[in-house]
Enzyme design. Structure first.
Site, PDB file in Angstrom:
ATOM      1  CG  ASN A   1      -0.275   0.179   2.520  1.00  0.00           C
ATOM      2  OD1 ASN A   1       0.958   0.162   2.586  1.00  0.00           O
ATOM      3  ND2 ASN A   1      -1.046   0.346   3.583  1.00  0.00           N
TER       4      ASN A   1
ATOM      5  CB  SER B   1      10.973  -9.811  14.837  1.00  0.00           C
ATOM      6  OG  SER B   1      11.942  -9.130  15.582  1.00  0.00           O
TER       7      SER B   1
ATOM      8  CE1 TYR C   1       7.303  -5.119  14.151  1.00  0.00           C
ATOM      9  CE2 TYR C   1       9.069  -5.602  15.712  1.00  0.00           C
ATOM     10  CZ  TYR C   1       8.537  -5.687  14.439  1.00  0.00           C
ATOM     11  OH  TYR C   1       9.245  -6.337  13.451  1.00  0.00           O
TER      12      TYR C   1
ATOM     13  CE  LYS D   1       6.759  -8.517  12.769  1.00  0.00           C
ATOM     14  NZ  LYS D   1       6.327  -8.628  11.385  1.00  0.00           N
TER      15      LYS D   1
ATOM     16  CE1 TYR E   1      12.542 -12.617   7.934  1.00  0.00           C
ATOM     17  CE2 TYR E   1      12.101 -10.274   8.045  1.00  0.00           C
ATOM     18  CZ  TYR E   1      11.890 -11.500   7.470  1.00  0.00           C
ATOM     19  OH  TYR E   1      11.026 -11.586   6.402  1.00  0.00           O
TER      20      TYR E   1
ATOM     21  CG  PHE F   1      21.162   4.028  22.401  1.00  0.00           C
ATOM     22  CD1 PHE F   1      21.264   5.404  22.571  1.00  0.00           C
ATOM     23  CD2 PHE F   1      20.419   3.556  21.319  1.00  0.00           C
ATOM     24  CE1 PHE F   1      20.650   6.287  21.683  1.00  0.00           C
ATOM     25  CE2 PHE F   1      19.795   4.431  20.432  1.00  0.00           C
ATOM     26  CZ  PHE F   1      19.923   5.797  20.613  1.00  0.00           C
TER      27      PHE F   1
ATOM     28  NE  ARG G   1      20.173  -5.843  19.971  1.00  0.00           N
ATOM     29  CZ  ARG G   1      20.501  -5.569  21.238  1.00  0.00           C
ATOM     30  NH1 ARG G   1      21.534  -6.181  21.807  1.00  0.00           N
ATOM     31  NH2 ARG G   1      19.782  -4.704  21.933  1.00  0.00           N
TER      32      ARG G   1
HETATM   33  P1  NAD Z   1       9.374  -1.904   5.401  1.00  0.00           P
HETATM   34  O1  NAD Z   1       8.542  -0.903   6.114  1.00  0.00           O
HETATM   35  O2  NAD Z   1      10.498  -1.389   4.554  1.00  0.00           O
HETATM   36  O3  NAD Z   1       8.448  -2.832   4.470  1.00  0.00           O
HETATM   37  C1  NAD Z   1       7.114  -3.128   4.796  1.00  0.00           C
HETATM   38  C2  NAD Z   1       6.279  -2.850   3.550  1.00  0.00           C
HETATM   39  O4  NAD Z   1       4.916  -3.154   3.859  1.00  0.00           O
HETATM   40  C3  NAD Z   1       6.325  -1.379   3.109  1.00  0.00           C
HETATM   41  O5  NAD Z   1       6.629  -1.303   1.727  1.00  0.00           O
HETATM   42  C4  NAD Z   1       4.913  -0.862   3.403  1.00  0.00           C
HETATM   43  O6  NAD Z   1       4.520   0.144   2.480  1.00  0.00           O
HETATM   44  C5  NAD Z   1       4.089  -2.134   3.321  1.00  0.00           C
HETATM   45  N1  NAD Z   1       2.855  -2.097   4.115  1.00  0.00           N
HETATM   46  C6  NAD Z   1       2.681  -1.658   5.386  1.00  0.00           C
HETATM   47  N2  NAD Z   1       1.406  -1.818   5.762  1.00  0.00           N
HETATM   48  C7  NAD Z   1       0.747  -2.384   4.721  1.00  0.00           C
HETATM   49  C8  NAD Z   1      -0.588  -2.787   4.500  1.00  0.00           C
HETATM   50  N3  NAD Z   1      -1.519  -2.627   5.461  1.00  0.00           N
HETATM   51  N4  NAD Z   1      -0.922  -3.332   3.303  1.00  0.00           N
HETATM   52  C9  NAD Z   1       0.013  -3.486   2.325  1.00  0.00           C
HETATM   53  N5  NAD Z   1       1.292  -3.102   2.486  1.00  0.00           N
HETATM   54  C10 NAD Z   1       1.655  -2.578   3.662  1.00  0.00           C
HETATM   55  O7  NAD Z   1       9.919  -2.938   6.487  1.00  0.00           O
HETATM   56  P2  NAD Z   1      11.005  -4.081   6.356  1.00  0.00           P
HETATM   57  O8  NAD Z   1      12.185  -3.695   7.157  1.00  0.00           O
HETATM   58  O9  NAD Z   1      11.173  -4.467   4.955  1.00  0.00           O
HETATM   59  O10 NAD Z   1      10.272  -5.239   7.152  1.00  0.00           O
HETATM   60  C11 NAD Z   1       9.450  -6.193   6.510  1.00  0.00           C
HETATM   61  C12 NAD Z   1       8.856  -7.114   7.554  1.00  0.00           C
HETATM   62  O11 NAD Z   1       9.909  -7.729   8.290  1.00  0.00           O
HETATM   63  C13 NAD Z   1       7.975  -6.418   8.580  1.00  0.00           C
HETATM   64  O12 NAD Z   1       6.872  -7.251   8.865  1.00  0.00           O
HETATM   65  C14 NAD Z   1       8.860  -6.290   9.791  1.00  0.00           C
HETATM   66  O13 NAD Z   1       8.121  -6.277  10.993  1.00  0.00           O
HETATM   67  C15 NAD Z   1       9.693  -7.557   9.685  1.00  0.00           C
HETATM   68  N6  NAD Z   1      10.987  -7.430  10.370  1.00  0.00           N
HETATM   69  C16 NAD Z   1      11.838  -6.424  10.016  1.00  0.00           C
HETATM   70  C17 NAD Z   1      13.046  -6.298  10.685  1.00  0.00           C
HETATM   71  C18 NAD Z   1      14.008  -5.182  10.326  1.00  0.00           C
HETATM   72  O14 NAD Z   1      14.950  -4.953  11.062  1.00  0.00           O
HETATM   73  N7  NAD Z   1      13.849  -4.490   9.214  1.00  0.00           N
HETATM   74  C19 NAD Z   1      13.387  -7.189  11.705  1.00  0.00           C
HETATM   75  C20 NAD Z   1      12.497  -8.216  12.027  1.00  0.00           C
HETATM   76  C21 NAD Z   1      11.282  -8.331  11.343  1.00  0.00           C
HETATM   77  C1  UD1 Z   2      15.486  -3.265  17.043  1.00  0.00           C
HETATM   78  C2  UD1 Z   2      14.100  -3.356  17.620  1.00  0.00           C
HETATM   79  C3  UD1 Z   2      13.607  -4.797  17.516  1.00  0.00           C
HETATM   80  C4  UD1 Z   2      13.658  -5.274  16.067  1.00  0.00           C
HETATM   81  C5  UD1 Z   2      15.093  -5.103  15.552  1.00  0.00           C
HETATM   82  C6  UD1 Z   2      15.145  -5.462  14.099  1.00  0.00           C
HETATM   83  C7  UD1 Z   2      14.022  -1.587  19.311  1.00  0.00           C
HETATM   84  C8  UD1 Z   2      14.031  -1.275  20.759  1.00  0.00           C
HETATM   85  N1  UD1 Z   2      14.128  -2.892  18.998  1.00  0.00           N
HETATM   86  O1  UD1 Z   2      16.328  -4.121  17.767  1.00  0.00           O
HETATM   87  O2  UD1 Z   2      12.277  -4.894  17.970  1.00  0.00           O
HETATM   88  O3  UD1 Z   2      13.286  -6.622  15.978  1.00  0.00           O
HETATM   89  O4  UD1 Z   2      15.478  -3.726  15.700  1.00  0.00           O
HETATM   90  O5  UD1 Z   2      16.370  -5.173  13.550  1.00  0.00           O
HETATM   91  O6  UD1 Z   2      13.898  -0.715  18.453  1.00  0.00           O
HETATM   92  N2  UD1 Z   2      22.226   1.423  19.048  1.00  0.00           N
HETATM   93  C9  UD1 Z   2      23.002   2.486  19.426  1.00  0.00           C
HETATM   94  N3  UD1 Z   2      22.753   3.713  18.862  1.00  0.00           N
HETATM   95  C10 UD1 Z   2      21.768   3.912  17.940  1.00  0.00           C
HETATM   96  C11 UD1 Z   2      20.965   2.797  17.545  1.00  0.00           C
HETATM   97  C12 UD1 Z   2      21.210   1.560  18.130  1.00  0.00           C
HETATM   98  O7  UD1 Z   2      23.915   2.353  20.247  1.00  0.00           O
HETATM   99  O8  UD1 Z   2      21.569   5.054  17.473  1.00  0.00           O
HETATM  100  C13 UD1 Z   2      22.520   0.085  19.620  1.00  0.00           C
HETATM  101  C14 UD1 Z   2      21.367  -0.541  20.385  1.00  0.00           C
HETATM  102  O9  UD1 Z   2      21.396  -0.163  21.729  1.00  0.00           O
HETATM  103  C15 UD1 Z   2      21.652  -2.045  20.165  1.00  0.00           C
HETATM  104  C16 UD1 Z   2      22.304  -2.097  18.783  1.00  0.00           C
HETATM  105  O10 UD1 Z   2      22.799  -0.783  18.537  1.00  0.00           O
HETATM  106  O11 UD1 Z   2      22.589  -2.500  21.107  1.00  0.00           O
HETATM  107  C17 UD1 Z   2      21.331  -2.468  17.685  1.00  0.00           C
HETATM  108  O12 UD1 Z   2      20.216  -1.600  17.735  1.00  0.00           O
HETATM  109  P1  UD1 Z   2      19.063  -1.624  16.633  1.00  0.00           P
HETATM  110  O13 UD1 Z   2      19.648  -1.559  15.288  1.00  0.00           O
HETATM  111  O14 UD1 Z   2      18.062  -0.560  17.012  1.00  0.00           O
HETATM  112  O15 UD1 Z   2      18.405  -3.065  16.779  1.00  0.00           O
HETATM  113  P2  UD1 Z   2      17.829  -3.807  18.095  1.00  0.00           P
HETATM  114  O16 UD1 Z   2      17.834  -2.933  19.272  1.00  0.00           O
HETATM  115  O17 UD1 Z   2      18.504  -5.104  18.195  1.00  0.00           O
END
Ligand code: NAD
Ligand code: UD1
Length: 345
Positions: free
Chosen positions: A34, A126, A150, A154, A178, A219, A232
């Site tokens: 979307n 996640s 959030y 999940k 992930y 942090f 991480r």
């Molecule tokens: P992203 O926001 O880049 O991608 C999500 C996509 O979904 C976007 O393009 C958005 O426009 C679309 N979207 C949102 N709501 C929608 C809806 N109601 N209908 C249709 N499309 C919709 O995020 P991402 O980083 O690519 O993450 C993808 C998935 O992986 C998410 O479910 C996220 O929770 C999960 N995830 C991401 C991470 C991360 O660090 N990026 C970590 C763990 C899990």
């Molecule tokens: C974050 C999300 C988690 C999600 C994951 C996906 C939060 C609290 N948690 O996790 O739900 O599944 O991303 O990738 O947002 N850090 C700094 N300075 C910064 C940013 C981060 O020191 O400006 C540190 C954090 O304290 C952490 C590490 O870097 O130790 C990674 O942080 P981040 O990339 O935000 O990921 P997570 O905290 O693991």
């Protein structure tokens, strides 16, 4: 293997990489998105990398009539569900929106799948579902428990999938948990394009490196980790995307016909501290990456990394890229697209 795969959220950061790898493996991906958090330019670039037409169908996964039209127009074999909202802080401030989009979206998509007799799903979960783990590395049988809305979405979606598979053995579902996805496609054409101030470490450092931000705030320097900063399991987004291809192949071939919903960790199995990451970025960019150690971020945990052996045994998948490659590829994307998809280099 061939087949048509609906990729919900396929225009986003991870989804765009998944679509590229699906096309490379011989599948026909169809994107549903979307555009709540992505721009149409991403799908255009995906099609250029893939060298194939990739339909971008703009609509919401909560819209049943829209989904019916999608399933009628395309002969879908499997759905990869990445659509949703992902900002932890925002989910605390706006929980109803998160339950509506994430949980409501998953239920809506599954209901449409059932109407059209498509019963294979790969879901984006996640490592956040492990909460604050008792130890590391983390295996899939660890206790789960979310610490924010959030994370709870999940867990709820994983439970919905488990109930669905239990109710009807024709369903097969995998939740890929992930760890920390980072990096970008080696072409530097697609990558992460966050709005506003990035919450996550890699996009923030990338903006420091490119000169958009003055310095990184680390942090917390007093965790019980080797250098006191958070540890991480960073995983290259292309490795992550390839795991989706393996999961789709395993579900379609019947190799994963376990009769139960399967959660599978996706990580490298190695933990790196924030300072390890800063040093790797300095190597990748030859830039200083100034930082300052500040207070811990509320809700953060000390260490989180995967035991990735289940993915190796069930999917024959292992991460291939190391931390230096993650920084190099993230930097190539950021430096060639300093304002993300808005200004092409
Ligand atoms: P992203 O926001 O880049 O991608 C999500 C996509 O979904 C976007 O393009 C958005 O426009 C679309 N979207 C949102 N709501 C929608 C809806 N109601 N209908 C249709 N499309 C919709 O995020 P991402 O980083 O690519 O993450 C993808 C998935 O992986 C998410 O479910 C996220 O929770 C999960 N995830 C991401 C991470 C991360 O660090 N990026 C970590 C763990 C899990
Ligand atoms: C974050 C999300 C988690 C999600 C994951 C996906 C939060 C609290 N948690 O996790 O739900 O599944 O991303 O990738 O947002 N850090 C700094 N300075 C910064 C940013 C981060 O020191 O400006 C540190 C954090 O304290 C952490 C590490 O870097 O130790 C990674 O942080 P981040 O990339 O935000 O990921 P997570 O905290 O693991």
């Amino acid at each position: 293997m061939t087949g048509t795969i609906l990729v919900a959220g396929g225009n986003g950061y991870i989804g765009s990489h998944v679509v590229v790898e699906l096309a490379a493996a011989g599948f026909r991906p169809v994107i549903v998105d979307n555009l709540a958090n992505s721009k149409p330019e991403a799908a255009r670039r995906v099609a250029a990398i893939a060298g194939a037409k990739v339909p971008l169908l703009v609509g919401d996964v909560r819209d049943g009539a829209f989904l019916d039209a999608v399933f009628e127009a395309h002969d879908i074999d499997l759905v990869i569900h990445l659509a949703g909202l992902k900002a932890v802080g925002e989910s605390v401030a706006e929980p109803l929106r998160y339950y509506d989009v994430n949980v409501g979206g998953a239920v809506g998509l599954l209901a449409a799948m059932r109407r059209h007799r498509v019963r294979r799903m790969v879901f984006s979960s996640s490592a956040t579902v492990y909460g604050d783990p008792v130890s590391v590395p983390i295996t899939e049988d660890f206790a789960t428990g979310a610490t924010n809305p959030y994370g709870r979405t999940k867990l709820m979606i994983e439970e919905i999938l488990a109930d669905l598979v239990a109710s009807d053995p024709a369903w097969r579902a995998v939740s890929l948990r992930y760890f920390n996805p980072v990096g970008a496609h080696e072409s530097a054409q697609i990558g992460e394009d966050p709005n506003g101030i990035p919450n996550n470490l890699f996009p923030f450092i990338a903006q420091v490196a490119v000169g958009r931000r003055e310095k990184l705030s680390v942090f917390g320097g007093d965790y019980g980790t080797p250098d006191g900063t958070g540890v991480r399991d960073y995983i290259h987004v292309v490795d992550l995307a390839r795991a989706h291809v393996k999961a789709a192949e395993a579900l379609l071939s019947g190799a994963l016909a376990t009769g139960a919903h399967l959660p599978i960790n996706l990580g490298t199995g190695r933990g790196f501290s924030v300072l390890d990451v800063v040093h790797a970025w300095r190597r990748a960019t030859n830039r200083p990456i100034p930082y300052e150690v500040v207070e811990r971020r509320p809700g953060d945990i000390a260490a989180c990394y995967a035991d990735p052996r289940l993915a190796a045994s069930l999917l024959d998948w292992r991460a291939g890229f190391d931390l230096d490659a993650m920084c190099r590829d993230h930097w190539r994307w950021q430096s060639r697209n300093p304002n993300g998809y808005e200004e092409a280099a």
